[in-house]
Design a protein around this motif. Structure first.
Motif, mmCIF file in Angstrom:
data_model
loop_
_atom_site.group_PDB
_atom_site.id
_atom_site.type_symbol
_atom_site.label_atom_id
_atom_site.label_comp_id
_atom_site.label_asym_id
_atom_site.label_seq_id
_atom_site.Cartn_x
_atom_site.Cartn_y
_atom_site.Cartn_z
ATOM 1 N N PHE A 69 0.834 -1.246 0.123
ATOM 2 C CA PHE A 69 0.075 0.158 -0.238
ATOM 3 C C PHE A 69 0.931 1.249 0.062
ATOM 4 N N TRP A 70 0.396 2.293 -0.620
ATOM 5 C CA TRP A 70 1.054 3.604 -0.740
ATOM 6 C C TRP A 70 0.697 4.423 0.332
ATOM 7 N N VAL A 71 1.728 4.893 0.912
ATOM 8 C CA VAL A 71 1.694 5.820 2.340
ATOM 9 C C VAL A 71 2.479 7.076 2.022
ATOM 10 N N LYS A 72 2.113 8.043 2.558
ATOM 11 C CA LYS A 72 2.740 9.281 2.702
ATOM 12 C C LYS A 72 4.042 8.786 3.464
ATOM 13 N N PRO A 73 5.376 9.328 2.672
ATOM 14 C CA PRO A 73 6.596 8.905 3.290
ATOM 15 C C PRO A 73 6.792 9.087 4.775
ATOM 16 N N SER A 74 6.248 10.106 5.253
ATOM 17 C CA SER A 74 6.644 10.487 6.809
ATOM 18 C C SER A 74 5.756 9.578 7.420
ATOM 19 N N ASP A 75 4.598 8.881 6.938
ATOM 20 C CA ASP A 75 3.710 8.072 7.690
ATOM 21 C C ASP A 75 4.130 6.415 7.915
ATOM 22 N N VAL A 76 5.105 6.112 6.865
ATOM 23 C CA VAL A 76 5.366 4.704 6.679
ATOM 24 C C VAL A 76 5.890 3.942 8.079
ATOM 25 N N ALA A 77 6.599 4.901 8.895
ATOM 26 C CA ALA A 77 7.033 4.356 10.069
ATOM 27 C C ALA A 77 5.736 4.001 11.294
ATOM 28 N N ILE A 78 4.912 4.846 11.079
ATOM 29 C CA ILE A 78 3.844 4.955 12.047
ATOM 30 C C ILE A 78 3.104 3.531 11.596
ATOM 31 N N TYR A 79 2.620 3.289 10.399
ATOM 32 C CA TYR A 79 1.916 2.231 9.853
ATOM 33 C C TYR A 79 2.941 0.771 10.302
ATOM 34 N N VAL A 80 4.090 0.603 10.047
ATOM 35 C CA VAL A 80 4.797 -0.241 10.743
ATOM 36 C C VAL A 80 5.152 -0.689 12.289
ATOM 37 N N GLU A 81 5.087 0.700 12.765
ATOM 38 C CA GLU A 81 5.256 0.674 14.309
ATOM 39 C C GLU A 81 4.166 -0.125 14.683
ATOM 40 N N ARG A 82 2.929 0.089 14.224
ATOM 41 C CA ARG A 82 1.402 0.107 14.716
ATOM 42 C C ARG A 82 0.957 -1.223 14.216
ATOM 43 N N GLY A 83 1.893 -1.891 13.491
ATOM 44 C CA GLY A 83 1.481 -3.318 12.955
ATOM 45 C C GLY A 83 0.580 -3.458 11.737
ATOM 46 N N ALA A 84 -0.013 -2.059 11.218
ATOM 47 C CA ALA A 84 -0.782 -2.284 9.988
ATOM 48 C C ALA A 84 0.076 -2.603 8.811
ATOM 49 N N ALA A 85 1.221 -2.662 8.879
ATOM 50 C CA ALA A 85 2.174 -2.950 7.938
ATOM 51 C C ALA A 85 3.132 -3.905 8.600
ATOM 52 N N ASP A 86 3.611 -5.008 7.920
ATOM 53 C CA ASP A 86 4.839 -5.788 8.462
ATOM 54 C C ASP A 86 6.106 -5.195 8.435
ATOM 55 N N ILE A 87 6.215 -4.571 7.070
ATOM 56 C CA ILE A 87 7.577 -4.033 6.891
ATOM 57 C C ILE A 87 7.313 -2.795 6.089
ATOM 58 N N GLY A 88 8.122 -1.849 5.934
ATOM 59 C CA GLY A 88 8.047 -0.797 5.103
ATOM 60 C C GLY A 88 9.245 -0.105 4.983
ATOM 61 N N VAL A 89 9.389 0.963 4.093
ATOM 62 C CA VAL A 89 10.465 1.791 3.770
ATOM 63 C C VAL A 89 10.613 3.306 4.067
ATOM 64 N N ALA A 90 11.454 3.577 4.930
ATOM 65 C CA ALA A 90 11.380 4.951 5.478
ATOM 66 C C ALA A 90 12.796 5.663 5.324
ATOM 67 N N GLY A 91 12.951 6.856 5.197
ATOM 68 C CA GLY A 91 14.017 7.671 5.404
ATOM 69 C C GLY A 91 14.480 7.608 6.714
ATOM 70 N N LYS A 92 16.014 7.616 6.820
ATOM 71 C CA LYS A 92 16.613 7.714 8.009
ATOM 72 C C LYS A 92 16.184 9.018 8.835
ATOM 73 N N ASP A 93 15.924 9.935 7.980
ATOM 74 C CA ASP A 93 15.475 11.508 8.751
ATOM 75 C C ASP A 93 14.356 11.036 9.605
ATOM 76 N N ILE A 94 13.479 10.501 9.208
ATOM 77 C CA ILE A 94 12.090 10.021 9.691
ATOM 78 C C ILE A 94 12.379 9.223 11.113
ATOM 79 N N LEU A 95 13.382 8.045 10.832
ATOM 80 C CA LEU A 95 13.590 7.460 11.945
ATOM 81 C C LEU A 95 14.341 7.885 13.212
ATOM 82 N N ALA A 96 15.411 9.017 12.787
ATOM 83 C CA ALA A 96 15.866 9.610 13.616
ATOM 84 C C ALA A 96 15.237 10.853 14.328
ATOM 85 N N GLU A 97 14.190 11.465 13.680
ATOM 86 C CA GLU A 97 13.297 12.502 14.256
ATOM 87 C C GLU A 97 12.290 11.782 15.231
ATOM 88 N N TYR A 98 11.441 10.845 14.822
ATOM 89 C CA TYR A 98 10.694 10.180 15.496
ATOM 90 C C TYR A 98 10.744 8.968 16.406
#
Length: 211
Positions: free
Chosen positions: A51-80
């Motif tokens: 599923f297509w997700v706004k780049p800054s939201d990928v980590a939320i979908y993965v963290e909450r389990g709606a997605a098993d895996i995803g691809v997120a920028g290191k900037d998002i991971l370092a920020e949130y």
């Protein structure tokens, strides 16, 4: 029956590049290439749902389990700092986190430094390590305007080519963090789908060797 692997892809050019890497890894889903506005694409045979997700939201979908895996920028991971596994640097979407200012700026360390950014936590951590007193001005876009209009002394932002900075008469003072796209996984779901995820990770690692 194959367990379906749920994958959150960042919308845009980066997500398209990532999809082709996943396809090469044995997780194809031809319908995703059709010209439509659908957000979810499934290939039961290959055991994958994208599923297509706004780049800054990928980590939320993965963290909450709606997605098993995803691809997120290191900037998002370092920020949130989402509570996910960071499995692999895909070595695409490369850029840097940097401090920039007007060319004639001189930092007077006796004064509080005004920093405009949307990466509040990254900026705080960077300046805290230097013991620098800062005033964060959180902006969501057009960060380059802040020093030009006197709202801030410097900006902390992602720099890819530096063209936007140059066009606005700003210069990079320091690049301090490499940014690229990372493969991330939900911690709980990883246990149940480790076989598929590890197969994918191994293939992606082979593809990134020469990048």
């Amino acid at each position: 029956m194959n367990k379906i692997l749920n994958v959150a892809l960042p919308k845009g050019r980066l997500g398209e590049k990532v999809y082709y890497m996943f396809e090469k890894a044995g997780f194809p889903c031809p319908t995703i290439k059709e010209n439509n506005r659908k957000l979810i694409f499934e290939n039961e045979e290959a055991g994958v749902r994208y599923f297509w997700v706004k780049p800054s939201d990928v980590a939320i979908y993965v963290e909450r389990g709606a997605a098993d895996i995803g691809v997120a920028g290191k900037d998002i991971l370092a920020e949130y700092k989402p509570d996910v596994y960071e499995l692999l640097d895909l070595k695409i979407g490369k850029c840097n986190m940097a401090v920039a200012s007007k060319a004639n700026f001189v930092d007077d360390r006796r004064k509080t430094l005004k920093v405009a950014t949307k990466f509040t936590n990254i900026a705080k951590a960077y300046y805290s390590a230097q013991g620098r007193d800062i005033d964060i001005i959180h902006l969501n876009g057009s960060i380059e305007l802040a020093p030009i209009l006197g709202l801030s002394d410097v900006i902390v932002d992602i720099v890819e080519t530096g063209t936007t900075l140059k066009e606005n008469n700003l210069v990079v003072l320091e690049k301090f963090q490499d940014i690229s796209a990372r493969l991330i996984a939900n911690k709980a779901n990883f246990k149940f789908k480790s076989e598929q995820i590890e197969k994918l990770q191994k293939s992606l690692a082979e593809q990134t060797e020469n990048l």
